[in-house]
Design a protein around this motif. Structure first.
Motif, short mmCIF file in Angstrom:
data_model
loop_
_atom_site.label_atom_id
_atom_site.label_comp_id
_atom_site.label_asym_id
_atom_site.label_seq_id
_atom_site.Cartn_x
_atom_site.Cartn_y
_atom_site.Cartn_z
N LEU C 187 0.82 -1.20 0.00
CA LEU C 187 0.00 0.00 0.00
C LEU C 187 0.85 1.25 0.00
O LEU C 187 0.68 2.15 -0.82
CB LEU C 187 -0.88 0.02 1.25
CG LEU C 187 -2.27 -0.55 1.07
CD1 LEU C 187 -2.94 -0.67 2.41
CD2 LEU C 187 -3.07 0.34 0.14
N LEU C 188 1.81 1.29 0.96
CA LEU C 188 2.57 2.51 1.14
C LEU C 188 3.49 2.77 -0.04
O LEU C 188 3.67 3.91 -0.45
CB LEU C 188 3.40 2.42 2.43
CG LEU C 188 2.57 2.46 3.71
CD1 LEU C 188 3.46 2.31 4.93
CD2 LEU C 188 1.78 3.75 3.79
N LYS C 189 4.08 1.68 -0.60
CA LYS C 189 5.12 1.92 -1.59
C LYS C 189 4.63 1.83 -3.03
O LYS C 189 5.22 2.43 -3.91
CB LYS C 189 6.27 0.94 -1.36
CG LYS C 189 7.01 1.30 -0.08
CD LYS C 189 8.01 0.27 0.31
CE LYS C 189 8.63 0.65 1.65
NZ LYS C 189 9.23 -0.50 2.31
N ILE C 190 3.56 1.08 -3.27
CA ILE C 190 3.11 0.92 -4.65
C ILE C 190 1.70 1.48 -4.87
O ILE C 190 1.48 2.37 -5.69
CB ILE C 190 3.11 -0.56 -5.07
CG1 ILE C 190 4.47 -1.19 -4.82
CG2 ILE C 190 2.70 -0.70 -6.52
CD1 ILE C 190 5.57 -0.63 -5.65
N LEU C 191 0.72 0.97 -4.13
CA LEU C 191 -0.67 1.28 -4.48
C LEU C 191 -1.02 2.75 -4.25
O LEU C 191 -1.62 3.38 -5.12
CB LEU C 191 -1.61 0.38 -3.68
CG LEU C 191 -1.49 -1.10 -4.03
CD1 LEU C 191 -2.42 -1.94 -3.18
CD2 LEU C 191 -1.79 -1.32 -5.51
N LEU C 192 -0.64 3.29 -3.09
CA LEU C 192 -1.00 4.69 -2.84
C LEU C 192 -0.30 5.63 -3.82
O LEU C 192 -0.95 6.51 -4.38
CB LEU C 192 -0.73 5.07 -1.38
CG LEU C 192 -1.73 4.47 -0.37
CD1 LEU C 192 -1.40 4.91 1.04
CD2 LEU C 192 -3.16 4.84 -0.71
N PRO C 193 1.02 5.45 -4.06
CA PRO C 193 1.64 6.31 -5.08
C PRO C 193 0.98 6.14 -6.45
O PRO C 193 0.72 7.12 -7.15
CB PRO C 193 3.09 5.83 -5.12
CG PRO C 193 3.32 5.22 -3.79
CD PRO C 193 2.02 4.63 -3.36
N ALA C 194 0.68 4.89 -6.83
CA ALA C 194 0.07 4.68 -8.15
C ALA C 194 -1.35 5.23 -8.18
O ALA C 194 -1.84 5.63 -9.22
CB ALA C 194 0.08 3.19 -8.51
#
Lengths: 272, 291, 288
Positions: C187-194
């Motif tokens: 979540l923190l590193k991929i999904l939220l930024p994307a």
């Protein structure tokens, strides 16, 4: 004919696994809701060898691959029965650390699925996740990039977006990303199906180079490819719309003298 | 290894997500609870019947002689909504049809952008504009100008973008092949619209209509500013009226005890209307997706 | 034959009539929009200068500026966002990423958000008054107003963040899982930024709704037009200021000017929102 198939499935029964078996699968079944995708699969996967899973599409090869690192947990409605024993651990027992399991069993998918971040970050992410010290990140990244032969191609643009690479490069970066965690087993789901022949050749040579150091299970539709790279093969077949393994063993033996009539027909290009 | 901590993080995360979700969904319950709790004294001591049978709306006379006739306000709310929907539904649909079938590309984009901007204008601005532009015009027709018609016109403007945008989204889902089929038969644009487009878009248009209705029922500021706020059942479009929402806005500031409680009853009535419309809409949406 | 010709002629007339009607409606809508904006700018722009934006309110708004009003507005907005962003993000993540594991909860949350999105703003005002001002003892304050607004903004924010997260290709989730990454770091590193464009769009839609709101603030943050000294002070929002100015004689020039300021703020936010939606999320965030 269907009787023959049924017997073929039954004929693959294997004895209980011994403790030193690398990866032992017994009586494995996979179903999606009410639909059975795979039934009573028994297979031993050997350490340090390349095992190719071949057979017509829709016979559960990918489903099988997804059970080995429990990625099947993520698929809605997917249920798994039977046993999978990896280095003496039953991976479907309670209390298995799935994060650790997936660090030990890496996976490469049909289409490159790099994260939408830089090349460097794609390698850092799994390393950081599994506790690699900060001062080791660069060294380890370079190591895996050299292993997959990407270092000379990308060393000067590690901070470029991973999606700026060509398809073949992306797939090699995916392999490198899986290798960052030094997995004992690498699962590959038709890794060349979205690539052109040149890029496919590069990946095949890479797989041959990795043989011995890594154990690899690769799904492929390409018989010639299986012949070029596999030490062992397992032939998947469909019967009554659900898949099973009809034959497995040393690649040479299976290709030269297949025992099952369906295998003979499949290898001759007459069926499947 | 770090992985153990990661599974614990995941567990904390999941509980955080659940906590926030429960909190977010409890707001509706809290709203219903407080509306009920505050209206209970009125419902118990005055009773629903008197909101209809009382002769007048006299909420703050001497103790015990108050009268709470809510019917005129309810009538004003329903009539202004009805009028606005009757105009805005066809107009919104025509505006969407314009974008999809009649306008050259550049004009369609412009029209779409204008509708979007109209949707973003706050109700207090609509009310203000109605007050300074529309009301003086109506005043020349029939003083004092702040009346039901002004309310209907301003509400129409406010719900038109909602209806137009949703209608436009629905029209966009009609398969190109059906339109090409109609064109291949040499059908005129109007025949295509009537025979192919409208039947296929009908469910989506009905949902747009319901959402527009919902917005009109709940609107406060604009009607408060242009409707004149006289408590009466209108006999013509030129009568000033006071809607349920405007009544709350006008009197909450000084209302106490029973009076305040009656205002919450009218809030509860609004809420019931809206929940009814949402229920209809959800029901409808479900039946549409089933087909 | 003659019958069919007359029918054909009638169809042609109908076609022409509808065409005229369609163009007429579209023209009217645009004309009304231009009239509205033009009128506002024509009368309002003249009243806006640096003094208007930086000075205090005098003679209940007939004179002076709107500085304390702007401060109150932004404070209310800040309270609203400080509450709705964390709750909204977490709820949206549950709906988009974990709805399969929490089917009952997700359905309940979805239904209650649908209802919440339709609650009239005056009812939010009643609720905010009864709950925040009286039951929780916050009185008429910026805090009460901001919290009431956050209840209003949540469904809009949550839905667009949810759509933004759903638009993130599931490839990334599989890749992350295959690398043994935890949900938290995914979540923190991929999904939220994307999913950031969806979050940004949701945020702007929410801010737009909050800035435009008037009725919900009448009985929660109150009418005080002086400079607020704390969050517990009453503070008048810009939109409420415009309404109030229409109720005092001689307030119209400043009502126009305040209206221009409000519409300008909203215009910027709206354009930013639709730009993000169209160019980054690719139109997958629905605007209702």
């Amino acid at each position: 004919m269907s009787d023959c198939c049924f017997e073929a499935c039954q004929s693959q029964r294997l004895p209980d696994p011994e403790d030193e078996t690398f990866l032992a699968v017994r009586n494995l079944s996979v179903h999606y809701g009410a639909k059975v995708a795979l039934e009573s699969v028994d297979i031993d996967i050997q350490r340090g060898r390349v095992t190719a899973l071949i057979g017509p599409s829709g016979c559960g090869k990918t489903s099988f691959l997804f059970t080995l690192n429990r990625l099947s947990d993520l698929i809605p409605g997917c249920g798994v029965g039977g046993r999978v024993r990896f280095e003496g651990t039953e991976i479907y027992s309670d209390g298995v650390d799935i994060g650790l399991l997936r660090a030990n069993i890496g996976m490469v998918f049909q289409k490159p699925n790099l994260f939408p971040v830089s090349i460097r970050k794609n390698l850092y992410l799994p390393l950081r996740e599994h506790g690699c010290p900060v001062n080791q990140l660069d060294r380890r990244s370079e190591e895996v990039l050299r292993e997959v032969g990407l270092w000379s191609e990308v060393s000067d643009r590690l901070d470029a977006s991973a999606h700026s690479l060509s398809g073949g490069q992306q797939q090699r970066l995916c392999i490198a990303r899986a290798l960052t965690l030094r997995p004992k087993l690498l699962l590959m789901d038709e890794p060349c199906s979205s690539l052109d022949p040149m890029a496919t050749d590069v990946i095949e040579r890479l797989i041959l180079k990795m043989r011995g150091e890594y154990s690899i299970v690769i799904v492929t539709h390409n018989l010639a490819q299986a012949q070029r790279i596999a030490d062992d093969v397992a032939v998947f077949w469909c019967h009554d719309e659900s898949g099973c393994v009809i034959e497995s063993g040393h690649a040479e033996a299976v290709f030269r003298a297949p025992k099952q009539p369906d295998t003979v027909a499949y290898l001759a290009g007459q069926r499947g | 290894m770090k992985t153990r901590g990661a599974t614990r993080n995941d567990r904390i995360l999941l509980w955080g997500l659940r906590g926030a979700s429960v909190l977010a969904s409890s707001i509706v319950l809290l709203i219903v609870y407080f509306l009920l709790a505050e209206s209970l004294p009125a419902l118990r001591r005055i009773g629903i019947a008197r909101f209809v049978t009382d002769g007048d709306w006299l909420p703050s006379t001497a103790e015990g002689e108050n009268q709470y006739r809510l019917v005129p306000m309810l009538a004003a709310t329903l009539l202004s909504t009805l009028g606005a929907v009757l105009i805005a539904a066809p107009a919104g649909l025509l505006s969407a049809v314009f974008c999809h079938f009649y306008a050259p590309k550049a004009l369609a984009t412009l029209q779409r952008r204008i509708v979007e901007l109209l949707a973003g204008i706050p109700s207090v601005i609509y009310g203000f504009w109605g007050l300074v532009t529309l009301v003086p015009i109506l005043q020349r027709l029939a003083p004092p100008g702040q009346n039901l018609l002004a309310g209907i016109l301003v509400l129409t403007l406010m719900i038109l973008p909602t209806i137009a945008m949703l209608a436009s989204a629905t029209l966009a889902t009609i398969p190109q092949a059906h339109l090409q089929g109609a064109a291949a038969l040499g059908l005129s644009r109007w025949t295509t619209l009537r025979g192919v487009v409208l039947p296929e878009a009908a469910p989506g248009l009905l949902i747009a209509l319901l959402l527009g209705t919902m917005r009109a029922v709940g609107e406060t500021m604009a009607v408060l500013m242009v409707c004149g706020n006289v408590v009466q059942i209108p006999t013509s479009l030129f009568d000033p009226v006071r809607t349920l929402t405007a009544n709350i806005a006008l009197e909450m500031g000084y209302a106490t005890s029973e009076h305040r409680s009656v205002l919450f009853v009218s809030g509860l009535a609004l809420m019931a209307l809206v929940v009814l419309l949402i229920g209809l809409q959800r029901q409808f949406r479900r039946s549409v997706t089933l087909v | 034959m003659s019958r069919s010709t007359s029918r054909g002629a009638r169809a042609k007339v109908a076609d022409g009539l509808v065409q005229a009607l369609v163009w007429g409606t579209a023209g009217t809508v645009s004309a009304v929009f231009l009239c509205l904006v033009g009128d506002l700018l024509w009368h309002g722009l003249a009243g806006i200068d640096l003094d208007f934006l930086t000075q205090g309110v005098e003679r209940t708004g007939r004179a002076g500026g709107i500085f304390p009003i702007l401060v109150s507005t932004f404070l209310i907005l800040a309270v609203c966002l400080a509450v709705s962003i964390p709750i909204g993000l977490l709820t949206a993540i549950l709906l988009s990423e974990f709805s399969r594991r929490n089917p009952t909860l997700s359905r309940l949350v979805g239904a209650s958000l649908d209802v919440l999105a339709g609650v009239p703003s005056i009812v939010f005002g009643l609720f905010g008054n009864a709950f925040f001002c009286i039951a929780l003892g916050m009185g008429f304050s910026i805090l009460s107003g901001g919290l009431t607004l956050s209840c209003m903004v949540l469904p809009i924010f949550i839905r667009s963040v949810e759509l933004g997260l759903r638009a993130v290709p599931s490839d990334y989730r599989l890749a992350g899982a295959a690398l043994g990454m935890s949900h938290t770091s995914m979540l923190l590193k991929i999904l939220l930024p994307a999913g950031a464009p969806g979050i940004a769009a949701g945020l702007m839609l929410g801010v737009g709704r909050a800035l435009a709101e008037t009725a919900a603030l009448m009985f929660t943050s109150g009418y005080a037009d002086r400079m607020p000294s704390s969050l517990m002070d009453s503070g008048r929002a810009l939109s409420l200021h415009i309404y109030d100015l229409t109720q005092v004689t001689g307030g119209r020039p400043n009502a126009y000017a305040s209206g221009v300021v409000l519409v300008a703020l909203l215009l910027v936010i709206n354009l930013l929102a639709s730009w993000t939606v169209e160019h980054i999320v690719g139109g997958r965030v629905q605007r209702v």
